[in-house]
Design a protein around this motif. Sequence first.
Motif, PDB file in Angstrom:
ATOM      1  N   GLY A 196       0.812  -1.201   0.000  1.00  0.00           N
ATOM      2  CA  GLY A 196       0.000   0.000   0.000  1.00  0.00           C
ATOM      3  C   GLY A 196       0.850   1.257   0.000  1.00  0.00           C
ATOM      4  N   PHE A 197       0.315   2.321  -0.574  1.00  0.00           N
ATOM      5  CA  PHE A 197       0.985   3.634  -0.573  1.00  0.00           C
ATOM      6  C   PHE A 197       0.096   4.621   0.155  1.00  0.00           C
ATOM      7  N   PHE A 198       0.657   5.256   1.189  1.00  0.00           N
ATOM      8  CA  PHE A 198      -0.091   6.218   1.990  1.00  0.00           C
ATOM      9  C   PHE A 198       0.489   7.601   1.758  1.00  0.00           C
ATOM     10  N   ALA A 199      -0.300   8.479   1.147  1.00  0.00           N
ATOM     11  CA  ALA A 199       0.106   9.866   0.927  1.00  0.00           C
ATOM     12  C   ALA A 199      -0.355  10.692   2.112  1.00  0.00           C
ATOM     13  N   ASN A 200       0.579  11.190   2.905  1.00  0.00           N
ATOM     14  CA  ASN A 200       0.206  11.899   4.125  1.00  0.00           C
ATOM     15  C   ASN A 200      -0.730  13.062   3.825  1.00  0.00           C
TER      16      ASN A 200
END
Length: 372
Positions: A196-200
């Motif tokens: 998963g990629f979490f963009a703050n």
Amino acid sequence: MQFGVFTVGDVTQDPTTGTTPSEAERIQATLAIARKAEEVGLDVFATGEHHNPPFVPSSPTTLLGHIAAQTERIILSTSTTLITTNDPVKIAEDFSVLQHVSGGRADIMLGRGNMGPVYPWFGQDIRQAVPLTVENYGLLRRLWREEVVDWEGEFRTPLRGFTLAPRPLDGVPPFVWHGSIRTPDIAELAAYYGDGFFANHIFWPASHTKRMVQLYRRRFAHHGHGSAEQAIVGLGGHVFMRRNSQDAVEEFRPYFDNAPVYGHGPSLEEFSSRTPLTVGSPAQVIEKTLGFREYVGDYQRQLFLVDHAGLPLKTVLEQLDLLGEEVLPVLREEFAAGRPADVPAAPTHAALLRARRPEPTPVSGATDKRRE
């Protein structure tokens, strides 16, 4: 889709009273926030990792293990775990234990951190941040997936015949999110492994977040994990609510103006117009949050920051009540509407376990009986 809250664990003076909580009070407040998050129906509670004042969450898994004992349903995560300055062996051990004590209600968000002095405190060089991330994560994956690990790299001593104890719960490693604000290399790392990629997301305009998520989605598909639309995306956000929007703005303004991360800069109105920060009524929070989908597509996890900048615990708990009572029901319904069937649900331990275990093939007699 999962909704939750994350904390950075700052110990900040309340600008309206001049009162600063003690470290003990801030830690106890964090525990209360996590319990309240489950009570109001949120899906995820996440804590950051910091090793310097004015922050207190230097040992996230200790905190999350305690929360696991006081909750039953909520997923426990980090925002973030420092893959650069923590030893991968210790990360693997700590999160395997957290999986077991929480009954699988644990995942992890990895990041490089944004505090330069932390690197030498743990014997590392900030100039090697990206190579450290790549090497340490490659080892971490192997530790969770291989019974016996022989490994040699550049930044730590070799491993010979090492076996992780305990092994991941049910043989399924925690789901991994890679958190980043601005670094394309991290989007590529997440895409390469199909994580998963979490963009703050909370400091930057929509155009920047859109580019980062699009890059991740393209590379996810390039590496053969599915279509770009099937990539696993999470977003951060920051909200402050009162039922009347003007009351929210008036109450939150002194906290914003003195906040450690964005105080003494652009005005509240200017910052809100450029970033996901939403200060207003529940309806305004709903409207702006639903708008995130317009530039990142259908995504899996939305985390809100609600306890920053010296807000008293009573106020934070009121924010959680508003989230649970007025915001979440609408967001769940609206985000589900029109969601394509091939867009994956948010990852959970149970879902990962099902995906690993194929459905047994029924014997012919059983099949025939069902057909009768």
